[in-house]
Design a protein around this motif. Sequence first.
Motif, PDB file in Angstrom:
ATOM      1  N   ASP A   1      32.440 -77.029  59.888  1.00 48.33           N
ATOM      2  CA  ASP A   1      31.212 -77.520  59.213  1.00 48.33           C
ATOM      3  C   ASP A   1      30.161 -77.936  60.247  1.00 48.33           C
ATOM      4  O   ASP A   1      28.961 -77.671  60.081  1.00 48.33           O
ATOM      5  CB  ASP A   1      31.549 -78.706  58.308  1.00 48.33           C
ATOM      6  CG  ASP A   1      32.381 -78.269  57.099  1.00 48.33           C
ATOM      7  OD1 ASP A   1      32.414 -77.065  56.816  1.00 48.33           O
ATOM      8  OD2 ASP A   1      32.971 -79.161  56.451  1.00 48.33           O
ATOM      9  N   TRP A   2      30.601 -78.617  61.296  1.00 47.86           N
ATOM     10  CA  TRP A   2      29.637 -79.016  62.330  1.00 47.86           C
ATOM     11  C   TRP A   2      29.016 -77.793  62.981  1.00 47.86           C
ATOM     12  O   TRP A   2      27.808 -77.767  63.259  1.00 47.86           O
ATOM     13  CB  TRP A   2      30.358 -79.863  63.384  1.00 47.86           C
ATOM     14  CG  TRP A   2      29.401 -80.429  64.410  1.00 47.86           C
ATOM     15  CD1 TRP A   2      28.785 -81.612  64.382  1.00 47.86           C
ATOM     16  CD2 TRP A   2      28.996 -79.783  65.612  1.00 47.86           C
ATOM     17  NE1 TRP A   2      27.985 -81.769  65.472  1.00 47.86           N
ATOM     18  CE2 TRP A   2      28.093 -80.638  66.255  1.00 47.86           C
ATOM     19  CE3 TRP A   2      29.290 -78.545  66.197  1.00 47.86           C
ATOM     20  CZ2 TRP A   2      27.491 -80.315  67.468  1.00 47.86           C
ATOM     21  CZ3 TRP A   2      28.695 -78.222  67.398  1.00 47.86           C
ATOM     22  CH2 TRP A   2      27.795 -79.111  68.026  1.00 47.86           C
ATOM     23  N   GLN A   3      29.824 -76.800  63.228  1.00 43.57           N
ATOM     24  CA  GLN A   3      29.303 -75.579  63.833  1.00 43.57           C
ATOM     25  C   GLN A   3      28.275 -74.904  62.931  1.00 43.57           C
ATOM     26  O   GLN A   3      27.249 -74.400  63.393  1.00 43.57           O
ATOM     27  CB  GLN A   3      30.476 -74.600  64.115  1.00 43.57           C
ATOM     28  CG  GLN A   3      31.466 -75.106  65.144  1.00 43.57           C
ATOM     29  CD  GLN A   3      30.922 -75.081  66.557  1.00 43.57           C
ATOM     30  OE1 GLN A   3      29.847 -74.543  66.798  1.00 43.57           O
ATOM     31  NE2 GLN A   3      31.667 -75.691  67.482  1.00 43.57           N
ATOM     32  N   ALA A   4      28.527 -74.943  61.623  1.00 46.15           N
ATOM     33  CA  ALA A   4      27.582 -74.325  60.681  1.00 46.15           C
ATOM     34  C   ALA A   4      26.260 -75.108  60.659  1.00 46.15           C
ATOM     35  O   ALA A   4      25.163 -74.517  60.624  1.00 46.15           O
ATOM     36  CB  ALA A   4      28.206 -74.272  59.284  1.00 46.15           C
ATOM     37  N   GLN A   5      26.369 -76.411  60.662  1.00 42.68           N
ATOM     38  CA  GLN A   5      25.132 -77.231  60.670  1.00 42.68           C
ATOM     39  C   GLN A   5      24.339 -77.010  61.963  1.00 42.68           C
ATOM     40  O   GLN A   5      23.108 -76.921  61.939  1.00 42.68           O
ATOM     41  CB  GLN A   5      25.488 -78.710  60.511  1.00 42.68           C
ATOM     42  CG  GLN A   5      26.049 -79.056  59.151  1.00 42.68           C
ATOM     43  CD  GLN A   5      26.457 -80.514  59.061  1.00 42.68           C
ATOM     44  OE1 GLN A   5      26.261 -81.283  59.999  1.00 42.68           O
ATOM     45  NE2 GLN A   5      27.059 -80.893  57.911  1.00 42.68           N
TER      46      GLN A   5
ATOM     47  N   SER B   1      22.520 -73.816  61.646  1.00 40.87           N
ATOM     48  CA  SER B   1      21.335 -73.913  60.763  1.00 40.87           C
ATOM     49  C   SER B   1      20.132 -74.503  61.495  1.00 40.87           C
ATOM     50  O   SER B   1      18.982 -74.156  61.203  1.00 40.87           O
ATOM     51  CB  SER B   1      21.676 -74.739  59.529  1.00 40.87           C
ATOM     52  OG  SER B   1      21.954 -76.085  59.902  1.00 40.87           O
TER      53      SER B   1
ATOM     54  N   GLN C   1      23.483 -84.469  65.250  1.00 43.52           N
ATOM     55  CA  GLN C   1      24.554 -83.507  65.460  1.00 43.52           C
ATOM     56  C   GLN C   1      25.271 -83.772  66.778  1.00 43.52           C
ATOM     57  O   GLN C   1      26.497 -83.620  66.876  1.00 43.52           O
ATOM     58  CB  GLN C   1      23.988 -82.076  65.447  1.00 43.52           C
ATOM     59  CG  GLN C   1      23.555 -81.600  64.077  1.00 43.52           C
ATOM     60  CD  GLN C   1      24.720 -81.550  63.110  1.00 43.52           C
ATOM     61  OE1 GLN C   1      24.786 -82.338  62.160  1.00 43.52           O
ATOM     62  NE2 GLN C   1      25.671 -80.644  63.348  1.00 43.52           N
TER      63      GLN C   1
ATOM     64  N   THR D   1      38.602 -78.490  59.021  1.00 38.26           N
ATOM     65  CA  THR D   1      37.446 -78.377  58.108  1.00 38.26           C
ATOM     66  C   THR D   1      36.176 -78.956  58.725  1.00 38.26           C
ATOM     67  O   THR D   1      35.089 -78.370  58.588  1.00 38.26           O
ATOM     68  CB  THR D   1      37.758 -79.091  56.788  1.00 38.26           C
ATOM     69  OG1 THR D   1      38.972 -78.564  56.241  1.00 38.26           O
ATOM     70  CG2 THR D   1      36.613 -78.921  55.805  1.00 38.26           C
ATOM     71  N   ASP D   2      36.291 -80.074  59.415  1.00 36.31           N
ATOM     72  CA  ASP D   2      35.100 -80.763  59.960  1.00 36.31           C
ATOM     73  C   ASP D   2      34.468 -79.993  61.108  1.00 36.31           C
ATOM     74  O   ASP D   2      33.241 -79.909  61.216  1.00 36.31           O
ATOM     75  CB  ASP D   2      35.482 -82.167  60.443  1.00 36.31           C
ATOM     76  CG  ASP D   2      35.911 -83.061  59.282  1.00 36.31           C
ATOM     77  OD1 ASP D   2      35.551 -82.734  58.129  1.00 36.31           O
ATOM     78  OD2 ASP D   2      36.583 -84.091  59.524  1.00 36.31           O
TER      79      ASP D   2
END
Length: 926
Positions: free
Chosen positions: A200-204, A207, A165, A196-197
């Motif tokens: 998504d990185w923030q969501a990963q 997690s 990450q 969009t990217d």
Amino acid sequence: MAVCPFRNGFANAPADRKSVNQATLKSTDTHALDTLTGGAFTAPTSGERAARVREWLASDPAVEQMQEVFRELSGRDKGAAKLLRERLDEIKRSRGQEAIAAEWAEKAQALLGQPKLNIADAMAWQRDAAKAGAPLSRDPLATLKGQLADRIKGIEDLQHRVQVQREAAVLLAQRIEVLSTKSWRDAQAAAAALGTDVPDWQAQAQSLLQDSNWASVDTRFPPLLDASRAQLQAVWDAFQSALAQAQAAAQDPAAPLPPVPVWADELRVLRGVAVEPVAKPSRPKVDPEARARANDVVREALARLEQEIAEGHGKASAGAAAALRNALKEHGKLVDDKIENQAHAALSAAGELEGWQRWRADQLRQELVAKAEGLFEHPAPVEGQEPQPPKPRFGGRKMQEQLRALRDQWKQTDQGGVPNHALWKRFDDACNEAYKVVEAWLDKVKAESAEHKAQRVALIDEVKAWAAANTTALDGDWKGFNRILHQFENRWREAGHLSEKAFAEMQSSWKEAIHAAYAPLEAVQKESLERRHAMIEDAKALGAAPQLRVDAVRALQQRWQQEAQTIPLDRKHEQKLWDAFRKPIDEAFNRKDQEREKAASALSDRDRVVLEASKALEAANASGDAQKIKTAIAALDAALRGQAQAAAAVQAAGVPEAAAPAPAGDAEAGADATPAAAPDDAAQANPDAPAQVAGEPAPPPKPAPKPVKAMRGDDRPGMKKAEPMPQGRGGKFGDRKPGMGGRPGDRGAPRDARGDGRFGGGRFGDREAAEDRGPRLGDVAFRAQREALEHAQSTLKKLAAQAHGEALTQLLTAWEQRAADQVPSVQELGKSVTPAVRTSWVQAIGASAGALPGEALLRLEIAAESPTPADQISARRMLQLQLLTRRNDPSPAQTWGQDTARVFAGAYEAGAARRLQAVLKVLLRG
């Protein structure tokens, strides 16, 4: 006071009764145990007892029963009790392992129950459990081990995802920064994808924070993730605001320009405003002394880094690179551009070296992992069979050395690079699995060491008890005393291996015990040494005497032997004493032998001639020629009779060859010449005889002695058919006058006729006086001629047997080929075959072949007394019965020549040829 005579008996009655009860109870218990074990106590042999104990153990009896049976059986049969001891040790070991397993299971559950798990603690649990002997391959430790492994794997995967990450965040930031160097319209086109990217990185990343193992990751990973999130968010926010400002400036010329220089210049061009070049700010003036100090500091750090890079020290180069970075951070604004460029180049090289060393360290770790996993041999799978467990390639000690070497190499590899936890886990698992072999070996070594130590302690006690009971040798047998002590020493040497510390502790006790046991023998040996030294002095005195006394030497040697047989000494010391004892005696005997050899070395002429004839005979024996051997025998016989010396003397005197003495063969052949012997030779042959006067006729030569032949019948004078009866004396007894003949020993007979002693004259008949053979031969010549004659006789026998076999083979070949011209001659066949018999054989072989006569073969076998084939035994017996009825017919021994001719007249058969060969082998020799 009177004492009852039965008082002692009554007083001892309870004790006797008690011992009887104990013996009864013991026999009862033994009977019960024998019934329990299926007859292990009453079995007749040790093998049967062991078999019954093994069958009883197969039924899984209770531990108390096994202990009781072992207690009773260990004193009767140690071999059968060994099975029980092994089972009890196994149970004890398994119980100990259960306790260890429970302890380490509790520790593993505690580790799993912690919210924050340290990877190093989890891996240390597995290593320490293996060292403590915990059964990691059995539940519950096997399950807990798997759970810890899964937990560690999850934590390592989470840490790896954090790094991924972080790299992704850096790449996104780089994409955004690259857009700042392009047109704002390109940035506007790429904004949708970035929109969009980035979420998504923030969501990963979010997690990762919600993972259950996030609390167990290394402390350096959460700050890295937070910094990446903050940096990416700041870059994204700045990009969005700059892009919105650029869009507004493009629509409204009065709007402010964006802070991105490339976009601002593009908007200025779009508005028609000229773009002015940006002037570089001039550097402020710096104090020359401060610049020089800064250059010196940076140059010193740069030199240290370049030296470490040149030597290839990865760890040291990393420290030197950090020092150079700090120097540039402090003095970077003051140093010259040239030094700054050199510093950046050196930092780049240090980074490459660090990366290369990390790669090389991983390669070395992979090699070590392969070596650790290769400590076990994995059999190839076979279809239809269960997979076999891996087998260790080395034994306990070798495996321990291999593991120690591998772990040391891993430590050296970790010192120069960043650790690799994944490879370390594989390496540690393989080493722990191999360490089980070492543990089993160590347990076995410990058990054997304890047993060996107990044996040595018992041996020391036994030696002490024996030394106290044997202060002297029984019946004076000091050799047996010494033998027992040597047996004790052999048992000590063969008592098994101990550690150096334990052996050093027990060695002093053993030396004290064995020295105390040796004390009586050492005292006796000291006295024996004094006596032996005294005997050595006596031997020196005897050897130095002018006349060697053999009887005294023999008595002294007997004393030495008695002393040596009674008191034993060290072999080397005793050999040195014996050498010192025998040296003067050997020197005296050598002097005597030298004198004897010196006297014997002066050989006479006759001995020299005999020696030369003996050597010639040995050479003839080596040649294998019968004629040469016979000639050499005749020459040796002539030398023994003195004729060779006489011939040599005659040739030296110049006498014609016709007057020389004839050899023994001519005398036997009946030669008429009777030459006179040389005066010198005659005197040498018989020194006591008077010398012959010159001019007198020489005496006639003595005829060769007539060989004595055994004759059947009465061999008294006159009883032989070829000799006439001697005439009687005539008259009555006493009528004979003196000197009228008769016995030479009579009073009237001349002195010469009566003889001169015990063997001469007519006292023992009319036998001639013994032939005078000259002086006696020397020892060397006598032995040489005797050995030469013996070798010649054996060689002639071998040659005769060889010739006989060749002649017999040639005869049978002539019969097979019906070639009469190949029949051997009479001389080759031997004296048993006359010319008439050979002629009949030649005629029979030359004629046409007829039927083979079986009766002739049977007669030949009867004549030679050789065995007959089994199928012809009945015919032979019948023929023998018929021969008994033919009294006037010649026997088979007389007609074997005619019978052989009858056989030769028949056809050749291989079986008949073998029978005939066996018969003729006997008959031709007769």
